[in-house]
Enzyme design. Structure first.
Site, PDB file in Angstrom:
ATOM      1  N   SER A  82      27.572  80.126  72.182  1.00  0.00           N
ATOM      2  CA  SER A  82      28.795  80.136  72.977  1.00  0.00           C
ATOM      3  C   SER A  82      29.481  81.491  72.828  1.00  0.00           C
ATOM      4  O   SER A  82      28.853  82.528  73.021  1.00  0.00           O
ATOM      5  CB  SER A  82      29.701  78.975  72.550  1.00  0.00           C
ATOM      6  OG  SER A  82      30.749  78.790  73.482  1.00  0.00           O
ATOM      7  N   HIS A 200      30.888  74.090  78.275  1.00  0.00           N
ATOM      8  CA  HIS A 200      29.447  73.859  78.467  1.00  0.00           C
ATOM      9  C   HIS A 200      29.174  72.716  79.446  1.00  0.00           C
ATOM     10  O   HIS A 200      28.189  71.989  79.304  1.00  0.00           O
ATOM     11  CB  HIS A 200      28.751  73.597  77.121  1.00  0.00           C
ATOM     12  CG  HIS A 200      29.024  74.629  76.093  1.00  0.00           C
ATOM     13  ND1 HIS A 200      28.507  75.902  76.158  1.00  0.00           N
ATOM     14  CD2 HIS A 200      29.793  74.602  74.969  1.00  0.00           C
ATOM     15  CE1 HIS A 200      28.940  76.614  75.122  1.00  0.00           C
ATOM     16  NE2 HIS A 200      29.734  75.854  74.394  1.00  0.00           N
TER      17      HIS A 200
END
Length: 240
Positions: A82, A200
């Site tokens: 991430s 996400h």
């Protein structure tokens, strides 16, 4: 994960304060003050927690370099998840510290804005081999359509932690449904994450364009190890 006091144990390391100060100049607020004293409600906001995580991670590498230089200088590869991907790129010298922080700033602001468009979130779910989590996710999305008139609901696995734990993200209504009916799907436990959106997942799609535009103006170099480069914040580990 962000927490009030992050970075406190790193301040005696040379260049760490300068690291935070230089980031603060780019961000437009005192990042170190926020990390050390919060409040937590502010630090948990996407727009702040992402820069705090990246800079504190780089500061931790400074500490590692001071304590065990070879652990850093002999590094063969790095990986980030991430926003940690940007941390890894800065560490390797693929992007400069200023450009990396600018990317984090734009990313965090765009994701914060996306989060404010829809009530959403993330939670860890703990399951056994007999779980019916896939069914639960389907039913949760259908619940959002039928009971809350959400046209394109999202409730899906965002991160795979390990065999018995996943992170589910999506519309707040879907997460609440799973929490309230977890026994029906053999979900042993759920735990909300201190984030402001469903990262996400497709709910972050509005953030893609501004981040993509920022990448177009970012200079990306070949990552190189074992060569010392001293950025403006006097980086002391071999960043490229």
């Amino acid at each position: 994960m962000q927490f009030v006091g992050m970075g406190q144990k790193l301040l005696d390391v040379p260049s760490v304060k300068e690291l935070y100060n230089d980031a603060s100049q780019i961000l437009g607020y005192d990042l170190l003050e926020l990390c050390l004293r919060g409040p937590k409600s502010t630090l948990d906001e996407t727009v702040y927690c992402q820069p705090a995580t990246v800079v504190s991670s780089l500061a931790a590498v400074e500490l590692l370099y001071q304590q065990q230089e070879t652990a850093v200088s002999n590094c063969m590869a790095v990986a980030g998840f991430s926003v940690g991907e940007i941390t890894a790129l800065i560490f390797t010298g693929a992007i400069s510290f200023p450009e990396g922080i600018n990317l984090v700033k734009i990313r965090a602001e765009a994701m914060q804005a996306s989060s404010q468009l829809t009530r959403s979130g993330m939670m860890s779910v703990f399951i056994g081999a007999d779980n019916k989590l896939p069914l639960g996710l389907q039913v949760a999305e259908e619940w959002c359509r039928r009971e809350h008139n959400i046209t394109n609901p999202v409730c899906r696995v965002a991160n795979h932690l390990y065999t018995g734990a996943k992170v589910v993200a999506g519309n707040e209504e879907g997460l609440q449904f799973l929490e309230q009916n977890r026994d029906d799907f053999q979900i042993r436990k759920t735990k909300r994450l201190p984030v402001s959106g469903a990262f996400h997942t497709p709910l972050m799609q509005p953030a893609v364009e501004p981040f993509t535009e920022a990448l177009k103006f970012t200079k990306i170099s070949n990552p190189r190890f074992f060569t010392f480069i001293f950025f403006s914040y006097s980086c002391s580990w071999p960043c490229s």
